[in-house]
Design a protein around this motif. Structure first.
Motif, short mmCIF file in Angstrom:
data_model
loop_
_atom_site.label_atom_id
_atom_site.label_comp_id
_atom_site.label_asym_id
_atom_site.label_seq_id
_atom_site.Cartn_x
_atom_site.Cartn_y
_atom_site.Cartn_z
N PHE A 10 9.14 -0.77 -10.15
CA PHE A 10 9.87 -0.94 -8.90
C PHE A 10 9.48 -2.26 -8.25
CE2 PHE A 10 9.67 3.89 -8.80
CZ PHE A 10 11.00 4.07 -9.14
N SER A 11 10.36 -2.77 -7.41
CA SER A 11 10.03 -3.94 -6.59
C SER A 11 9.10 -3.52 -5.45
CB SER A 11 11.31 -4.55 -6.02
OG SER A 11 11.92 -3.64 -5.11
N ASP A 12 8.55 -4.48 -4.74
CA ASP A 12 7.74 -4.16 -3.57
C ASP A 12 8.61 -3.45 -2.53
OD1 ASP A 12 5.44 -5.34 -4.58
OD2 ASP A 12 5.90 -7.30 -3.71
N PRO A 13 8.12 -2.37 -1.93
CA PRO A 13 8.91 -1.66 -0.93
C PRO A 13 9.19 -2.52 0.30
CG PRO A 13 7.07 -0.32 -1.70
CD PRO A 13 6.83 -1.71 -2.21
N SER A 43 0.81 -1.21 0.00
CA SER A 43 0.00 0.00 0.00
C SER A 43 0.85 1.27 0.00
CB SER A 43 -0.92 0.01 1.22
OG SER A 43 -0.19 0.15 2.42
N LEU A 44 2.16 1.17 0.19
CA LEU A 44 2.99 2.38 0.22
C LEU A 44 2.88 3.13 -1.10
CD1 LEU A 44 5.12 4.13 1.68
CD2 LEU A 44 6.87 2.71 0.62
N PHE A 45 2.89 2.44 -2.23
CA PHE A 45 2.75 3.12 -3.53
C PHE A 45 1.41 3.83 -3.63
CE2 PHE A 45 5.81 -0.25 -5.20
CZ PHE A 45 6.88 0.62 -5.24
N GLU A 46 0.36 3.25 -3.03
CA GLU A 46 -0.95 3.88 -3.06
C GLU A 46 -0.98 5.14 -2.21
OE1 GLU A 46 -3.33 -0.37 -3.54
OE2 GLU A 46 -3.65 0.88 -1.80
N GLU A 47 -0.23 5.14 -1.12
CA GLU A 47 -0.19 6.30 -0.23
C GLU A 47 0.68 7.43 -0.80
OE1 GLU A 47 1.31 4.73 3.37
OE2 GLU A 47 -0.50 3.57 3.84
#
Length: 239
Positions: free
Chosen positions: A140-143, A80-84
Motif C-alpha cells: 500500500f501507499s503511505d496513508p 505509524s497508522l500501519f503500526e497501530e
C-alpha cells in the motif's frame, strides 16, 4: 681685519638661521602628520565593530532548528497508522465457503489468500468438488488522512500466484486460480480506525458487518476496517 672677520661670521650666522628654521618646520610638520596618522588608526580601530558572540549564537541556534528537516518526508502519524492497525483482516459474509484473508505489515506491505469452495461442482477428475484460490502479495501507499475519521491508501503493487482461469487437480479436487476478491477494481481503499462513528461509515461497508457487530445498536466501530468503495467490499480486523 678683525672687523672684516667679525662681519663674515655674523653674515654666516644669518645665512645659517633660515636653514635651521626650515629644518625645524619640516620636523614639526612630520610630527603633526605622524600624530594625525596615529589618531586616524586609533579612530579606525574604535569604529570597527567587534564580533558579537550573541549574533553568532543566534546563527548556530537557527541552524540547529532546521538541521535534518526534509519537507518531502512523510508525516510520522501517517507512517505509524500501519503500526497501530491490527495485522490480520478478513473479508467474508460469514455464510458460504468463501473468504479473503489479508495480513498487513507495519511498513504497508501485505500478503493474503482468497478461496471459495464449491463442493457441489464435481466431475470425473474432481469428485470432491472445486475450489477457487488466489494467493497474493503487494504493498500500500503511505496513508493520507482525508477527514477526522478516514484515511486513504492506494495499492502500489499487487502480485498473484498463477494465472487467472488456470486449473490443476489434487486429491480429487479441482483448483482454479482466481483474482484476489475484495482488492480488485479499486483505485484506492479507505481505512476506518476503531472508534470511528458509525454515522460516518458508508452503508456499503456496514452491510458486511452484521456477523461482527450491529450498527443499529452501537455508535462506534469496534474494529479497524478497510473498504474498497468501488466494489463495496469490506475487510474487518481480526485480533
Amino acid at each position: 681685519m678683525k672687523r672684516k672677520l667679525f662681519l663674515a661670521v655674523c653674515f654666516c650666522g644669518l645665512l645659517a638661521l633660515p636653514g635651521c628654521g626650515r629644518q625645524e618646520a619640516v620636523e614639526d610638520q612630520t610630527e603633526k602628520v605622524t600624530e594625525q596618522t596615529a589618531e586616524t588608526e586609533v579612530s579606525a580601530e574604535e569604529e570597527t565593530p567587534s564580533e558579537d558572540p550573541s549574533s553568532e549564537n543566534i546563527t548556530l541556534e537557527t541552524g540547529d532548528e532546521t538541521a535534518g528537516q526534509n519537507p518531502e518526508e512523510p508525516d510520522e502519524t501517517q507512517v505509524s497508522l500501519f503500526e497501530e492497525m491490527p495485522e490480520n483482516f478478513v473479508f467474508s459474509s460469514g455464510a458460504g465457503g468463501w473468504s479473503t484473508e489479508l495480513k498487513v505489515a507495519d511498513d504497508g506491505t501485505f500478503t493474503g489468500a482468497y478461496h471459495d469452495s464449491e463442493m457441489g461442482i464435481t466431475g470425473e477428475n474432481y469428485p470432491n468438488g472445486t475450489v477457487y484460490i488466489c494467493n497474493f502479495s503487494g504493498s500500500f501507499s503511505d496513508p493520507v488522512q482525508t477527514d477526522d475519521d478516514t484515511w486513504s491508501v492506494k495499492i502500489n503493487s499487487l502480485q498473484t500466484e498463477g494465472t487467472e482461469g488456470e486449473e490443476y487437480y489434487e486429491d480429487g479436487v479441482r483448483y482454479i486460480y482466481a483474482e484476489p476478491f475484495g482488492l480488485t477494481g479499486a483505485d484506492e481503499l479507505q481505512i476506518f480506525p476503531a472508534g470511528t462513528p458509525v454515522d460516518q461509515i458508508p452503508e456499503g461497508f456496514l452491510s458486511w458487518t452484521g456477523m461482527y457487530f450491529d450498527p443499529e445498536t452501537e455508535d462506534n466501530l469496534p474494529f479497524y476496517g478497510i473498504y474498497n468503495a468501488a466494489e463495496e467490499c469490506a475487510f474487518i480486523s481480526m485480533e
